[in-house]
Design an enzyme around this catalytic site. Structure first.
Site, PDB file in Angstrom:
ATOM      1  N   GLY A  69      -4.304  -0.423  -5.555  1.00 50.38           N
ATOM      2  CA  GLY A  69      -5.114  -0.113  -6.727  1.00 50.38           C
ATOM      3  C   GLY A  69      -6.388  -0.930  -6.848  1.00 50.38           C
ATOM      4  N   ASN A  80       2.302   8.663  -4.719  1.00 43.04           N
ATOM      5  CA  ASN A  80       2.981   7.904  -5.768  1.00 43.04           C
ATOM      6  C   ASN A  80       2.164   8.072  -7.044  1.00 43.04           C
ATOM      7  OD1 ASN A  80       4.284   6.132  -7.407  1.00 43.04           O
ATOM      8  ND2 ASN A  80       3.705   4.278  -6.262  1.00 43.04           N
ATOM      9  N   SER A 131      -4.755   1.382  -1.435  1.00 41.81           N
ATOM     10  CA  SER A 131      -6.132   1.900  -1.462  1.00 41.81           C
ATOM     11  C   SER A 131      -6.439   2.863  -0.317  1.00 41.81           C
ATOM     12  CB  SER A 131      -7.140   0.747  -1.495  1.00 41.81           C
ATOM     13  OG  SER A 131      -6.988  -0.003  -2.698  1.00 41.81           O
ATOM     14  N   GLU A 156       5.054  -2.784  -8.005  1.00 39.72           N
ATOM     15  CA  GLU A 156       4.974  -2.829  -9.475  1.00 39.72           C
ATOM     16  C   GLU A 156       6.361  -3.042 -10.083  1.00 39.72           C
ATOM     17  OE1 GLU A 156       2.717   0.799  -9.775  1.00 39.72           O
ATOM     18  OE2 GLU A 156       1.043  -0.255  -8.841  1.00 39.72           O
ATOM     19  N   GLU A 181       3.066  -2.252   1.901  1.00 36.96           N
ATOM     20  CA  GLU A 181       1.974  -2.169   0.936  1.00 36.96           C
ATOM     21  C   GLU A 181       1.561  -3.583   0.509  1.00 36.96           C
ATOM     22  OE1 GLU A 181       1.955   1.793  -1.298  1.00 36.96           O
ATOM     23  OE2 GLU A 181       3.589   0.637  -2.172  1.00 36.96           O
ATOM     24  N   HIS A 229       9.002  -0.687  -5.113  1.00 35.46           N
ATOM     25  CA  HIS A 229       7.540  -0.720  -5.222  1.00 35.46           C
ATOM     26  C   HIS A 229       7.095  -2.053  -5.808  1.00 35.46           C
ATOM     27  CE1 HIS A 229       3.474   0.128  -6.536  1.00 35.46           C
ATOM     28  NE2 HIS A 229       3.468   1.040  -5.583  1.00 35.46           N
ATOM     29  N   LYS A 247       2.989   7.228  -9.987  1.00 37.28           N
ATOM     30  CA  LYS A 247       3.231   6.144 -10.960  1.00 37.28           C
ATOM     31  C   LYS A 247       3.419   6.750 -12.365  1.00 37.28           C
ATOM     32  CE  LYS A 247       0.647   3.200  -7.875  1.00 37.28           C
ATOM     33  NZ  LYS A 247      -0.127   1.978  -7.655  1.00 37.28           N
TER      34      LYS A 247
HETATM   35  P1  PGA Z   1      -3.080   2.841  -4.354  1.00 39.02           P
HETATM   36  O1  PGA Z   1      -1.510   2.658  -4.654  1.00 39.02           O
HETATM   37  O2  PGA Z   1      -3.197   3.888  -3.288  1.00 39.02           O
HETATM   38  O3  PGA Z   1      -3.673   3.254  -5.674  1.00 39.02           O
HETATM   39  O4  PGA Z   1      -3.588   1.523  -3.888  1.00 39.02           O
HETATM   40  C1  PGA Z   1      -0.572   2.666  -3.614  1.00 39.02           C
HETATM   41  C2  PGA Z   1       0.806   2.453  -4.158  1.00 39.02           C
HETATM   42  O5  PGA Z   1       0.951   1.758  -5.171  1.00 39.02           O
HETATM   43  O6  PGA Z   1       1.793   2.982  -3.611  1.00 39.02           O
END
Ligand code: PGA
Length: 253
Positions: free
Chosen positions: A173, A11, A213, A99, A167, A97, A13
């Site tokens: 993140g 991803n 992460s 976000e 997630e 997602h 983003k």
């Molecule tokens: P991350 O993000 O691996 O940076 O924690 C995962 C995601 O948002 O799908």
């Protein structure tokens, strides 16, 4: 027991800032290679980078959109419809997602509408769910995931085109990865939601990714969990070493 082929998503983003940086990743990953018979790899690029990624990636990398509209075509400025994505030759879209849910206010109802449109267009969906830190601390993880899954069940006509990405929001993140026990417990609970609300067959065959992460250092332990069928990777997917995650997942098969 149904065999579930592992699936790993990148991803990206709203990254990378430059098209040339996309090309650097694409070139290094194309060279690394993997066995698509053993592991499926899907890369979510920004909407403006999709066409470039699709034309330059080796075809065994599947390119995904990171979102689609809950509407069809029409007067919806800024929206990209599911059928426009399939027309571009895309097979995959990321929907729900955290976000989108928590920074852009998408509700379970919005996400259900989007999944409905994706299914109508024949797109495969990486459908993201997961609890906030305060929800986990209040002991509500399974309840939150159940609500998020149940919200979309009536819109799904073809479960073979749905992959669920669990997630936990507190792990995205942050560098704080869920423990193997936390991840396995949540995945098993999601699978039970499918068994109780869809069917035993769908529960057994639907792939559930872990996201939050994930890195080359922690993926080996997580992929050993019986209900973890791959990963959705954010930060670590912007590095050439993303292919180490693919290699470790492939080696676990
Ligand atoms: P991350 O993000 O691996 O940076 O924690 C995962 C995601 O948002 O799908």
């Amino acid at each position: 027991m149904v065999a579930r082929k592992p699936i790993v998503g990148a991803n990206w983003k709203s990254n990378p800032a430059k098209l040339s940086a996309c090309d650097d990743l694409i070139n290094s990953w194309n060279g690394a290679g993997f066995d698509e018979g053993k592991v499926e790899v899907v890369v979510g690029a920004t909407a403006v980078h999709i066409a470039n990624a699709k034309s330059k990636f080796d075809p065994k990398f599947k390119v995904a959109a990171q979102n689609c509209s809950k509407t069809g075509e029409g007067a919806f400025t800024g929206e990209i419809t599911a059928s426009m994505l399939t027309d571009l030759g895309l097979e995959w879209v990321i929907i729900g997602h955290s976000e989108r849910r928590h920074k852009f206010g998408e509700s379970n109802e919005d996400i259900a509408e989007k999944i409905g449109k994706a299914q109508e267009a024949g797109l495969k969906v990486l459908f993201c769910i997961g609890e906030l830190l305060e929800e986990r601390e209040a002991g509500k993880t399974n309840e939150v995931c159940e609500t998020q899954v149940k919200a979309v069940v009536s819109k799904v006509t073809d479960w073979s085109k749905i992959v669920i990405a669990y997630e936990p929001v507190w792990a995205i993140g942050t560098g704080v990865v869920a423990t193997v026990e936390q991840a396995q417990e949540a995945h098993a609970a999601v699978r039970k939601v499918l068994a109780d609300n869809v069917s035993a067959e769908v529960a057994a065959s639907t792939r559930i990714q872990y996201g939050g992460s994930v890195s080359p250092d922690n993926c080996e332990e997580l992929i050993k969990c019986p209900d973890i069928d791959g990963f959705l990777v954010g930060g670590a997917s912007l590095k050439p070493t993303f292919m180490d995650i693919i290699g470790k997942v492939q080696a676990s098969c």
